[in-house]
Design a protein around this motif. Structure first.
Motif, PDB file in Angstrom:
ATOM      1  N   UNK A   1       0.828  -1.206   0.000  1.00 45.51           N
ATOM      2  CA  UNK A   1       0.000   0.000   0.000  1.00 45.51           C
ATOM      3  C   UNK A   1       0.860   1.252   0.000  1.00 45.51           C
ATOM      4  N   UNK A   2       1.924   1.236   0.805  1.00 43.83           N
ATOM      5  CA  UNK A   2       2.817   2.396   0.860  1.00 43.83           C
ATOM      6  C   UNK A   2       3.434   2.672  -0.497  1.00 43.83           C
ATOM      7  N   UNK A   3       3.837   1.621  -1.210  1.00 42.70           N
ATOM      8  CA  UNK A   3       4.438   1.774  -2.523  1.00 42.70           C
ATOM      9  C   UNK A   3       3.457   2.414  -3.500  1.00 42.70           C
TER      10      UNK A   3
ATOM     11  N   UNK B   1     -10.502   5.417  -8.654  1.00 44.25           N
ATOM     12  CA  UNK B   1     -11.224   4.413  -7.859  1.00 44.25           C
ATOM     13  C   UNK B   1     -10.243   3.370  -7.342  1.00 44.25           C
ATOM     14  N   UNK B   2     -10.345   3.035  -6.051  1.00 42.62           N
ATOM     15  CA  UNK B   2      -9.476   1.992  -5.509  1.00 42.62           C
ATOM     16  C   UNK B   2      -9.762   1.721  -4.046  1.00 42.62           C
ATOM     17  N   UNK B   3      -8.986   0.768  -3.474  1.00 44.70           N
ATOM     18  CA  UNK B   3      -9.122   0.461  -2.052  1.00 44.70           C
ATOM     19  C   UNK B   3      -8.476   1.559  -1.220  1.00 44.70           C
TER      20      UNK B   3
ATOM     21  N   UNK C   1      -6.165   2.743   1.531  1.00 39.80           N
ATOM     22  CA  UNK C   1      -5.050   2.108   2.256  1.00 39.80           C
ATOM     23  C   UNK C   1      -5.306   2.090   3.751  1.00 39.80           C
ATOM     24  N   UNK C   2      -4.876   0.992   4.380  1.00 46.57           N
ATOM     25  CA  UNK C   2      -5.074   0.855   5.816  1.00 46.57           C
ATOM     26  C   UNK C   2      -6.363   0.179   6.207  1.00 46.57           C
ATOM     27  N   UNK C   3      -7.175  -0.242   5.238  1.00 43.91           N
ATOM     28  CA  UNK C   3      -8.469  -0.879   5.551  1.00 43.91           C
ATOM     29  C   UNK C   3      -8.481  -2.360   5.186  1.00 43.91           C
ATOM     30  N   UNK C   4      -7.337  -2.909   4.807  1.00 47.15           N
ATOM     31  CA  UNK C   4      -7.250  -4.318   4.404  1.00 47.15           C
ATOM     32  C   UNK C   4      -8.213  -4.642   3.269  1.00 47.15           C
ATOM     33  N   UNK C   5      -8.315  -3.709   2.368  1.00 48.99           N
ATOM     34  CA  UNK C   5      -9.150  -3.847   1.167  1.00 48.99           C
ATOM     35  C   UNK C   5     -10.624  -4.072   1.500  1.00 48.99           C
ATOM     36  N   UNK C   6     -11.058  -3.497   2.612  1.00 50.86           N
ATOM     37  CA  UNK C   6     -12.468  -3.616   2.987  1.00 50.86           C
ATOM     38  C   UNK C   6     -13.264  -2.379   2.616  1.00 50.86           C
TER      39      UNK C   6
ATOM     40  N   UNK D   1     -12.673   7.162  -3.597  1.00 55.23           N
ATOM     41  CA  UNK D   1     -12.335   7.956  -4.780  1.00 55.23           C
ATOM     42  C   UNK D   1     -11.185   8.861  -4.384  1.00 55.23           C
ATOM     43  N   UNK D   2     -10.050   8.725  -5.069  1.00 54.59           N
ATOM     44  CA  UNK D   2      -8.836   9.455  -4.729  1.00 54.59           C
ATOM     45  C   UNK D   2      -8.683  10.666  -5.647  1.00 54.59           C
TER      46      UNK D   2
END
Length: 522
Positions: free
Chosen positions: A171-173, A193-195, A197-202, A206-207
């Motif tokens: 995630x950091x990368x 659109x994406x997961x 970070x820090x939520x374990x893909x839960x 929108x970034x």
């Protein structure tokens, strides 16, 4: 200028774009791209910068060019210090440092301080995740939503932290690469659109990431905003799945405005179901098209009354007539619901033509069965004695109505079977010693007391999900009597011949099984 041509193809393939689409974004031919990737030709600087944007990488990664935007020498952390969580602690100190300034500037500063305080309050209350980094990817500020997403307390000092301090390595990368791209190109990223970070893909987000420029238009950092769209994403996926299911279902589903009688939604099943394009329903509506074209003329009065009164039974059946003249039976259900602020009806229609035919066929078969002289019995497989079915023709043979046999499982055996033949009937109906396809005869006593001979043929059948024995029983009394009469006539003929030859008939009767009554008839 030097182009790192060996990097172009791998980066291009990583974009997922087809070669033709990629070339269209650069306004070049496929052959030109081939020469660039092989190192045969070097594009002009303008094309190289555009190529970097299409590849979504800094221009330094594919050439020896520098970014169009120079990095600022300004320490962004000093510029946004007033946005920090400890603003109240530093505000008085900041004011004291500027006491020597003229009152006008001091008033300006106080105004700006108040503005900064308000901004800080707004940032803390916004539900979107917000953070600010400098050009070296150091976090300077993050709002409450950012910390809450990582389960960090409000007192956590985010200043100076980097992505690898907060997220997993993968995630950091990803976050670092996205932010570096904005810093390197000066181009914002919006609604990616994406997961989160820090939520374990839960969680989905929108970034949007925007470069921060100083007064010299040099990049000083980046501000990132993440909007949580998890619920919206789930709803969207649910709607998509439901849409696929609704369009694939065999039943017809439609929604129409109860006031205007216009269709709002019609699923794909309508086309095969009614035989007309879906557009016809949208154009003609409930009355002009559905009622006056699709519904069978004999059922239009009924359907028209339901539509006018806006009242439908829980379940109704009607006929439709397809374009080729085929008539089909339909079963419909309607529910009133509010949809998009309007009073609407949700209608579900299913084709029951085959079921209707089967019911009609079953009804005709039962009528034929009841009109027959034979009786059909269906009982559960031994040792159970439960009677599951007996045809109405039982009245003709036994003189009792069917309910007598249903109400009392022992009625048939105790009241109807001739006492001298109960062993035979018990063998057929209640024991396991019966033979498949066997035929047994016995006597029964009718309701009026007369005795009749019956013949029963047995077989096994599955009925109502149970293993059963079925019996077809018929009255053979006349056949038995005719057979006996024929037998007696043959014996009488034989006795007459013997008598004519001088044989002593009385002596013959004593020494044989010939019925003496027959002899007396002579």
């Amino acid at each position: 200028m030097k182009l790192y041509f060996e990097k172009i193809r791998p980066l291009r393939e990583a974009t997922g774009l087809q070669t033709k689409a990629f070339c269209q974004k650069l306004d070049i031919s496929v052959s030109t791209l081939w020469h660039w990737e092989k190192g045969n030709k070097t594009p002009p600087e303008k094309k190289v910068r555009k190529l970097a944007k299409v590849l979504k990488v800094p221009v330094e990664e594919i050439s020896n060019l520098t970014s169009e935007f120079q990095k600022s020498d300004l320490n962004l952390s000093d510029s946004i210090q007033l946005w920090g969580r400890d603003y109240g602690k530093h505000a008085g100190k900041a004011v004291s440092q500027f006491k020597y300034m003229v009152s006008k500037i001091n008033e300006q500063y106080e105004y700006l301080s108040q503005y900064s305080l308000i901004t800080n309050a707004i940032l803390s209350s916004i539900e979107s995740i917000i953070y600010i980094k400098d050009i070296n990817q150091n976090y300077l500020l993050a709002n409450d939503a950012f910390l809450k997403n990582l389960s960090l307390s409000e007192s956590f000092n985010i200043s100076g932290k980097q992505d690898e301090d907060l997220f997993s390595s993968s995630e950091a990368k990803e976050v670092t690469e996205q932010d570096q791209l904005v810093i390197a190109t000066g181009q914002p990223i919006t609604n990616l659109d994406g997961y989160i970070p820090g939520t374990r893909k839960k969680k989905f987000g929108l970034f949007s990431k925007f470069p921060i420029f100083d007064s010299n238009k040099k990049i000083a950092g980046i501000i990132g905003v993440i909007n949580d769209i998890t619920d919206r994403k789930k709803i969207g996926r649910t709607r998509e799945i439901l849409g696929i299911y609704i369009d694939a279902m065999k039943d017809c589903l439609s929604i129409y405005n109860n006031k205007t009688s216009k269709y709002i939604y019609v699923n794909n099943a309508y086309e095969n179901f009614f035989g007309y394009p879906i557009e016809k329903f949208y154009e003609g509506g409930l009355i002009d098209f559905f009622l006056n074209v699709c519904v069978h003329p004999d059922d239009r009065a009924q359907e028209g009354r339901f539509i006018r009164e806006k009242q439908w039974p829980d379940r109704r059946t009607y006929r439709i007539i397809k374009p080729d003249g085929e008539i089909r039976w339909i079963e419909g259900n309607i529910a009133k619901k509010t949809y998009l602020g309007n009073e609407c009806c949700i209608s579900i229609n299913r084709d029951i033509t085959e079921r209707k035919h089967e019911i009609e066929k079953s009804r005709m078969l039962e009528q034929a069965l009841n009109a027959s002289n034979d009786v059909v019995w269906i009982k559960e497989f031994p040792p159970s004695r439960n009677l599951l079915y007996v045809s109405e023709s039982v009245f003709r043979i036994y003189g009792y109505l069917p309910y007598k046999f249903y109400d009392d499982p022992d009625f048939w055996f105790e009241q109807c079977v001739h006492p001298e033949d109960k062993d035979i009937r018990n063998k057929i109906f209640n024991n396991k010693s019966w033979k498949y396809g066997s035929i047994e005869t016995c006597r029964i006593i009718r309701a009026d007391g007369t005795v009749r001979w019956v013949e029963a043929k047995s077989t096994t059948k599955d009925f109502l999900g149970k293993k059963c024995i079925a019996f077809i029983e018929r009255d053979i009394t006349e056949r038995i009597e005719n057979s006996r009469n024929s037998e007696e006539e043959a014996i009488l003929t034989m006795i007459r011949k013997l008598k004519n030859k001088g044989v002593d008939i009385n002596l013959l009767a004593e020494s044989s099984e010939i019925d003496i009554e027959l002899i007396k008839q002579l």
